[in-house]
Design an enzyme around this catalytic site. Sequence first.
Site, short mmCIF file in Angstrom:
data_model
loop_
_atom_site.label_atom_id
_atom_site.label_comp_id
_atom_site.label_asym_id
_atom_site.label_seq_id
_atom_site.Cartn_x
_atom_site.Cartn_y
_atom_site.Cartn_z
N CYS A 148 -54.61 26.14 -15.06
CA CYS A 148 -53.17 26.14 -15.32
C CYS A 148 -52.76 26.59 -16.72
O CYS A 148 -51.99 27.54 -16.86
CB CYS A 148 -52.61 24.75 -15.06
SG CYS A 148 -52.83 24.25 -13.34
N LYS A 171 -41.75 23.77 -14.59
CA LYS A 171 -43.21 23.62 -14.46
C LYS A 171 -43.95 24.53 -15.43
O LYS A 171 -44.87 24.10 -16.14
CB LYS A 171 -43.63 23.92 -13.01
CG LYS A 171 -45.13 24.00 -12.82
CD LYS A 171 -45.82 22.68 -13.08
CE LYS A 171 -47.30 22.88 -13.43
NZ LYS A 171 -48.00 21.64 -13.66
N1 LIG Z 1 -55.58 21.90 -11.00
C1 LIG Z 1 -54.55 21.29 -11.52
O1 LIG Z 1 -54.74 20.34 -12.26
C2 LIG Z 1 -53.12 21.72 -11.17
C3 LIG Z 1 -52.09 20.93 -11.68
C4 LIG Z 1 -50.80 21.28 -11.40
C5 LIG Z 1 -50.53 22.44 -10.66
N2 LIG Z 1 -51.53 23.21 -10.21
C6 LIG Z 1 -51.19 24.40 -9.43
O2 LIG Z 1 -51.44 24.13 -8.05
C7 LIG Z 1 -51.96 25.29 -7.41
C8 LIG Z 1 -53.33 24.99 -6.83
O3 LIG Z 1 -54.21 24.65 -7.87
P1 LIG Z 1 -55.63 24.00 -7.61
O4 LIG Z 1 -56.15 23.58 -8.92
O5 LIG Z 1 -55.57 23.00 -6.50
O6 LIG Z 1 -56.42 25.30 -7.08
P2 LIG Z 1 -57.81 25.30 -6.31
O7 LIG Z 1 -58.38 26.65 -6.51
O8 LIG Z 1 -58.61 24.09 -6.65
O9 LIG Z 1 -57.35 25.12 -4.80
C9 LIG Z 1 -56.75 26.12 -4.05
C10 LIG Z 1 -57.41 26.08 -2.68
O10 LIG Z 1 -56.69 26.94 -1.81
C11 LIG Z 1 -57.61 27.58 -0.96
N3 LIG Z 1 -56.97 28.75 -0.38
C12 LIG Z 1 -56.71 29.95 -0.98
N4 LIG Z 1 -56.08 30.76 -0.12
C13 LIG Z 1 -55.92 30.07 1.03
C14 LIG Z 1 -55.32 30.37 2.28
N5 LIG Z 1 -54.75 31.54 2.52
N6 LIG Z 1 -55.34 29.43 3.26
C15 LIG Z 1 -55.92 28.23 3.02
N7 LIG Z 1 -56.49 27.87 1.84
C16 LIG Z 1 -56.49 28.79 0.87
C17 LIG Z 1 -58.79 27.87 -1.86
O11 LIG Z 1 -59.98 28.11 -1.13
C18 LIG Z 1 -58.85 26.61 -2.70
O12 LIG Z 1 -59.71 25.63 -2.15
C19 LIG Z 1 -51.94 26.39 -8.46
O13 LIG Z 1 -50.73 27.09 -8.39
C20 LIG Z 1 -52.00 25.62 -9.76
O14 LIG Z 1 -51.45 26.36 -10.83
C21 LIG Z 1 -52.84 22.86 -10.44
#
Ligand SMILES: NC(=O)c1ccc[n+]([C@@H]2O[C@H](COP(=O)([O-])OP(=O)(O)OC[C@H]3O[C@@H](n4cnc5c(N)ncnc54)[C@H](O)[C@@H]3O)[C@@H](O)[C@H]2O)c1
Length: 432
Positions: A263, A209
């Site tokens: 990311c 990843k």
């Molecule tokens: N955004 C993308 O396109 C993408 C793509 C692939 C992978 N990722 C990975 O996936 C993961 C999440 O990314 P994202 O873009 O969805 O992030 P994001 O910030 O949009 O979402 C994360 C959510 O988790 C919530 N959160 C944080 N701590 C929490 C807790 N203890 N309990 C409950 N909720 C909690 C936050 O409030 C937030 O809404 C990251 O590791 C990222 O690197 C993201």
Amino acid sequence: MRVAVIGLGYVGLPLAAAVAATGANVIGIEIDAEKVKAVNAGQSPLRGQEPGLADLVGEQVSKGRLRASLDPKEASGVDAVAVCVETPIDPTTHDPSYKALKAALAGVAPLLKRGALVSIESTLAPGTMEGVVRPALERGSKRTVGRDLYLVHCPERLTTGKLLHHLTELPRVLGANDEASMRKGVAFYERFVKAEIHATDWTTAEVVKTAENAYWDVQIAFANEVALISEELGVDAFRVRDLVNTCPYRMMLSPGAGVGGHCIPKDPWLLVSPAVQSKPELIPTAREVNDFMPRRMARIVEEALAASGRKIKGARVAVLGFTYRENTDDTRNSPAKIVIQELRRRGAEIAIHDPFARSERGYAVLRDVNAATKGADCVAIVTAHDEYRKLDLKALLRRMRHPAFVDGRDVYAGPDLVKMGFVYRGIGKGQF
Ligand SMILES: NC(=O)c1ccc[n+]([C@@H]2O[C@H](COP(=O)([O-])OP(=O)(O)OC[C@H]3O[C@@H](n4cnc5c(N)ncnc54)[C@H](O)[C@@H]3O)[C@@H](O)[C@H]2O)c1
């Protein structure tokens, strides 16, 4: 089947909705009360163009299969948990910062029933499953992974703007360190992933990843470096790119005003963070090249203003686009913020326009492009939103005080704008 999705962001929300659509009963656990409220009202908290997502959320909530809550205890006794919280890096040291991940694991571990499956979808530095996730879950649940608790790492691959499509259509890499976890993990993902699921171990999945995104970052850095060279030599990097790609097996990417999002700017750092003996150089250097691009964009704005007879101090610059990616609302690590900071440092007055982004502290975002560009000395396209491809250029020129136009995303053909009377500059654009 009862499923808990921890974190309803760009990754967790489409996952929760897609799993609910398979007939499962899904509880989304979130710490952001606004998101919980929106989901329970049947709405997607995400703006921007996300085909199908708002409808799917509305449908699953109205069928009673999807709910959101601020209370982690609602995940008690579920069959499967998907952890989708953010995994940023420390901006100074570039080390992984697992505050959200550790909080999510600590919250859910004591609630796990015997035989539950936990899937970590968040992106992790190699070694985190073994060093952080497994111990936190075993300690908190008093269960043993592979015996009465099942643990996989299935990093998400989706991109904003195509969340639902990517979630179901892209092949997945599934890491498990025991057969039972792998069996449970495959059965879970087969519910909604229509493409192949590739089985491997935790660490390989972590490396895959982070390497996927580091690969992309290095490719973009290459295009950006060619753009900087092309600008110096007075040639068009986009024409260079097209011609390079006429050579077999060359697939040069497009340069631009910077790389952003949650990311790409951090996953290369996650990949190199555990490496000691191999002393990575290429990947950190690519990060530096890409981090330089918004500063280069600000410099080009200054050059374009000078060529239109205007000093940057006190000049009005309309920055078009505040999100890091076109047609989304995602402003995380947006290069637009660096462009704006650099321009303000030089004394420019900034009007920010974006059709989707919300205002943030220090960055008031306008929705009306005419208002944002009225009396501008320079217009700078930082994000290639569709709206900017359809600007009424004649009216724009009339509204502006000076005719400087800086294109950070190859939206317009320079010669056409020069013919109309603009002073045109752009990333990778050479001289006009
Ligand atoms: N955004 C993308 O396109 C993408 C793509 C692939 C992978 N990722 C990975 O996936 C993961 C999440 O990314 P994202 O873009 O969805 O992030 P994001 O910030 O949009 O979402 C994360 C959510 O988790 C919530 N959160 C944080 N701590 C929490 C807790 N203890 N309990 C409950 N909720 C909690 C936050 O409030 C937030 O809404 C990251 O590791 C990222 O690197 C993201």
